[in-house]
Scaffold this active site. Structure first.
Site, PDB file in Angstrom:
ATOM      1  N   SER A 154       0.752  -1.210   0.011  1.00  0.00           N
ATOM      2  CA  SER A 154      -0.245   0.012  -0.094  1.00  0.00           C
ATOM      3  C   SER A 154       0.855   1.374  -0.189  1.00  0.00           C
ATOM      4  CB  SER A 154      -0.697   0.335   1.365  1.00  0.00           C
ATOM      5  OG  SER A 154      -1.656  -0.955   1.313  1.00  0.00           O
ATOM      6  N   HIS A 189      -2.320  -3.418  -6.297  1.00  0.00           N
ATOM      7  CA  HIS A 189      -2.700  -2.885  -5.092  1.00  0.00           C
ATOM      8  C   HIS A 189      -4.112  -3.033  -5.125  1.00  0.00           C
ATOM      9  CE1 HIS A 189      -3.468   0.720  -2.019  1.00  0.00           C
ATOM     10  NE2 HIS A 189      -3.156  -0.673  -1.557  1.00  0.00           N
ATOM     11  N   GLU A 194      -5.278  -1.200  -8.389  1.00  0.00           N
ATOM     12  CA  GLU A 194      -4.305  -0.188  -8.917  1.00  0.00           C
ATOM     13  C   GLU A 194      -3.171  -0.981  -9.433  1.00  0.00           C
ATOM     14  OE1 GLU A 194      -4.378   4.011  -6.452  1.00  0.00           O
ATOM     15  OE2 GLU A 194      -3.532   2.388  -5.305  1.00  0.00           O
ATOM     16  N   ASN A 227      -4.711   6.513  -2.392  1.00  0.00           N
ATOM     17  CA  ASN A 227      -4.413   6.746  -1.029  1.00  0.00           C
ATOM     18  C   ASN A 227      -3.863   8.335  -1.119  1.00  0.00           C
ATOM     19  OD1 ASN A 227      -4.899   5.059   0.929  1.00  0.00           O
ATOM     20  ND2 ASN A 227      -3.082   3.848   0.146  1.00  0.00           N
TER      21      ASN A 227
HETATM   22  N1  LIG Z   1      -5.252  -4.561   5.055  1.00  0.00           N
HETATM   23  C1  LIG Z   1      -5.520  -3.479   4.159  1.00  0.00           C
HETATM   24  O1  LIG Z   1      -6.397  -2.984   4.162  1.00  0.00           O
HETATM   25  C2  LIG Z   1      -4.294  -3.464   3.078  1.00  0.00           C
HETATM   26  C3  LIG Z   1      -5.147  -2.916   1.716  1.00  0.00           C
HETATM   27  C4  LIG Z   1      -4.181  -3.042   0.421  1.00  0.00           C
HETATM   28  C5  LIG Z   1      -2.846  -3.470   0.670  1.00  0.00           C
HETATM   29  N2  LIG Z   1      -2.606  -4.058   1.858  1.00  0.00           N
HETATM   30  C6  LIG Z   1      -1.172  -4.520   1.788  1.00  0.00           C
HETATM   31  O2  LIG Z   1      -0.961  -5.904   1.733  1.00  0.00           O
HETATM   32  C7  LIG Z   1       0.030  -6.466   2.495  1.00  0.00           C
HETATM   33  C8  LIG Z   1      -0.777  -7.385   3.717  1.00  0.00           C
HETATM   34  O3  LIG Z   1      -1.401  -6.775   4.466  1.00  0.00           O
HETATM   35  P1  LIG Z   1      -2.445  -7.416   5.427  1.00  0.00           P
HETATM   36  O4  LIG Z   1      -3.550  -6.613   5.996  1.00  0.00           O
HETATM   37  O5  LIG Z   1      -3.155  -8.691   4.564  1.00  0.00           O
HETATM   38  O6  LIG Z   1      -1.648  -8.021   6.472  1.00  0.00           O
HETATM   39  P2  LIG Z   1      -1.789  -9.331   7.685  1.00  0.00           P
HETATM   40  O7  LIG Z   1      -1.129  -8.995   8.785  1.00  0.00           O
HETATM   41  O8  LIG Z   1      -3.328  -9.835   7.644  1.00  0.00           O
HETATM   42  O9  LIG Z   1      -1.227 -10.568   6.696  1.00  0.00           O
HETATM   43  C9  LIG Z   1       0.260 -10.603   6.420  1.00  0.00           C
HETATM   44  C10 LIG Z   1       0.524 -12.172   6.510  1.00  0.00           C
HETATM   45  O10 LIG Z   1       1.988 -12.239   5.773  1.00  0.00           O
HETATM   46  C11 LIG Z   1       2.573 -13.478   6.791  1.00  0.00           C
HETATM   47  N3  LIG Z   1       3.957 -13.219   6.373  1.00  0.00           N
HETATM   48  C12 LIG Z   1       4.653 -12.286   7.364  1.00  0.00           C
HETATM   49  N4  LIG Z   1       5.998 -12.700   6.754  1.00  0.00           N
HETATM   50  C13 LIG Z   1       6.122 -13.485   5.786  1.00  0.00           C
HETATM   51  C14 LIG Z   1       6.951 -13.977   5.234  1.00  0.00           C
HETATM   52  N5  LIG Z   1       8.468 -13.762   5.038  1.00  0.00           N
HETATM   53  N6  LIG Z   1       6.582 -15.032   4.195  1.00  0.00           N
HETATM   54  C15 LIG Z   1       5.285 -15.521   4.054  1.00  0.00           C
HETATM   55  N7  LIG Z   1       4.488 -14.918   4.892  1.00  0.00           N
HETATM   56  C16 LIG Z   1       4.650 -13.854   5.786  1.00  0.00           C
HETATM   57  C17 LIG Z   1       1.983 -13.157   8.037  1.00  0.00           C
HETATM   58  O11 LIG Z   1       2.089 -14.590   8.671  1.00  0.00           O
HETATM   59  C18 LIG Z   1       0.327 -12.994   7.750  1.00  0.00           C
HETATM   60  O12 LIG Z   1      -0.369 -14.004   7.607  1.00  0.00           O
HETATM   61  C19 LIG Z   1       0.722  -5.352   2.974  1.00  0.00           C
HETATM   62  O13 LIG Z   1       1.805  -5.063   2.146  1.00  0.00           O
HETATM   63  C20 LIG Z   1      -0.333  -4.199   3.196  1.00  0.00           C
HETATM   64  O14 LIG Z   1       0.329  -2.764   2.898  1.00  0.00           O
HETATM   65  C21 LIG Z   1      -3.124  -4.093   3.036  1.00  0.00           C
END
Ligand SMILES: NC(=O)c1ccc[n+]([C@@H]2O[C@H](COP(=O)([O-])OP(=O)(O)OC[C@H]3O[C@@H](n4cnc5c(N)ncnc54)[C@H](O)[C@@H]3O)[C@@H](O)[C@H]2O)c1
Length: 286
Positions: free
Chosen positions: A121, A142, A154, A192
């Site tokens: 993000s 994204h 995106e 964003n």
């Molecule tokens: N939550 C949102 O609203 C949102 C929206 C768009 C983009 N994002 C982006 O998406 C990504 C994930 O966000 P999220 O909210 O799903 O996070 P989350 O914390 O729910 O999930 C992250 C997952 O990654 C795993 N993980 C961590 N390190 C790892 C590794 N080295 N190898 C494999 N798995 C690993 C964790 O165990 C966890 O299950 C981030 O980059 C975030 O910026 C989030």
């Protein structure tokens, strides 16, 4: 029909990764879902099952279809399982180091023509790509939360991304039933970035005593927004939204147009993080 060969992979089975895996599998792809944590995989699969059950109960899809979609998703803690994937979407924690390290390891197991996409993000797609051997094949995809519901994706072209990869990504996103929008790799990308003044100006209006939070939310809803800024922040998480504000502000070298409001940080410091904390701009039960 159910047992599609794996042609897609999602790295990270959290909120976003599990949703993205569901989107890809719903389009007919076999998907390897990788996470370091077996517990996270179980939780991710439970979340997908719940989403699909809801679709069945709303008669949007049949029970059989739901089972098919689920059977196309292959959870694993072994990175080798992603080897045959042509589309890899990374959705692990928001850390440049973790993402670079993981993509470098992925490159060791996937084919050279595989596309490596990141769902970051707030990090630079260019910086993530710089840690790989073939940055031309790294692109930003994204998705928005919840990924199975939100249509917009995106498609972010990093500085080294091959324009052909961008075009292929646009087509791929369409094949997943989503609406792609091409954007440059700039802080906040597009959504964003336009959202920053929506939030910070709302704080300023309240701070200047022009309106109360609930009034502003109601007025913006009646103007056609699905949610007002404060109720939206409670949903997103006030800490997450604050982090996005800081990231865009810093990304533009502290351009005052993007300066966060001190009350944003005060809310975070007080632990009033929104719905997930039971309190934010508003109070929530349970
Ligand atoms: N939550 C949102 O609203 C949102 C929206 C768009 C983009 N994002 C982006 O998406 C990504 C994930 O966000 P999220 O909210 O799903 O996070 P989350 O914390 O729910 O999930 C992250 C997952 O990654 C795993 N993980 C961590 N390190 C790892 C590794 N080295 N190898 C494999 N798995 C690993 C964790 O165990 C966890 O299950 C981030 O980059 C975030 O910026 C989030």
């Amino acid at each position: 029909m159910a047992d599609q060969p794996v042609s897609g992979a999602v790295l990270g089975a959290g909120t976003m990764g599990s949703g993205i895996a569901q989107v890809m599998a719903s389009s007919g792809m076999g998907v390897a879902l990788y996470d370091v944590s077996g517990k996270a995989l179980d939780k991710g699969i439970r979340m997908i099952r719940r989403n699909l059950d809801r679709q069945v109960s709303k008669r949007r899809i049949s029970q059989e279809k739901a089972e098919q979609i689920l059977s196309r998703i292959h959870p694993s803690t072994q990175l080798e399982e992603v080897a045959s994937a042509k589309w890899i979407v990374e959705a692990v924690v928001e850390s440049l180091e973790v993402k670079q390290d993981l993509l470098a390891r992925v490159e060791q197991v996937v084919k050279q023509e595989a596309v490596l996409a990141t769902n970051t993000s707030s990090l630079s797609v260019t910086a993530i790509a710089a840690g790989t051997q073939h940055p031309r094949r790294v692109v930003g995809l994204h998705f928005f939360n919840p990924a199975p519901v939100m249509p917009l994706v995106e498609v972010v072209a990093g500085k080294m991304t091959d324009p052909e990869v961008v075009e292929k990504a646009v087509e791929k996103v369409q094949s997943w039933g989503k609406d792609p929008v091409r954007v440059k790799d700039m802080p906040g990308f597009l959504v964003n970035r336009v959202a920053r003044p929506f939030h910070s100006e709302a704080y300023r209006i309240v701070g200047d005593g022009i309106a109360k939070k609930s009034q502003l939310d109601r007025i913006l809803r009646s103007a056609g927004f699905k949610m007002g800024p404060f109720e939206l922040q409670d949903l997103i998480g006030i800490d997450i939204n604050y982090a996005a504000s800081v990231s865009v502000y810093e990304g533009f070298f502290q351009d005052p147009r993007f300066r966060p409001h001190p009350d944003q940080r005060r809310m975070v410091d007080s632990g009033a993080l929104g719905r997930k904390a039971g309190r934010g701009h508003y109070l929530y039960d349970g």
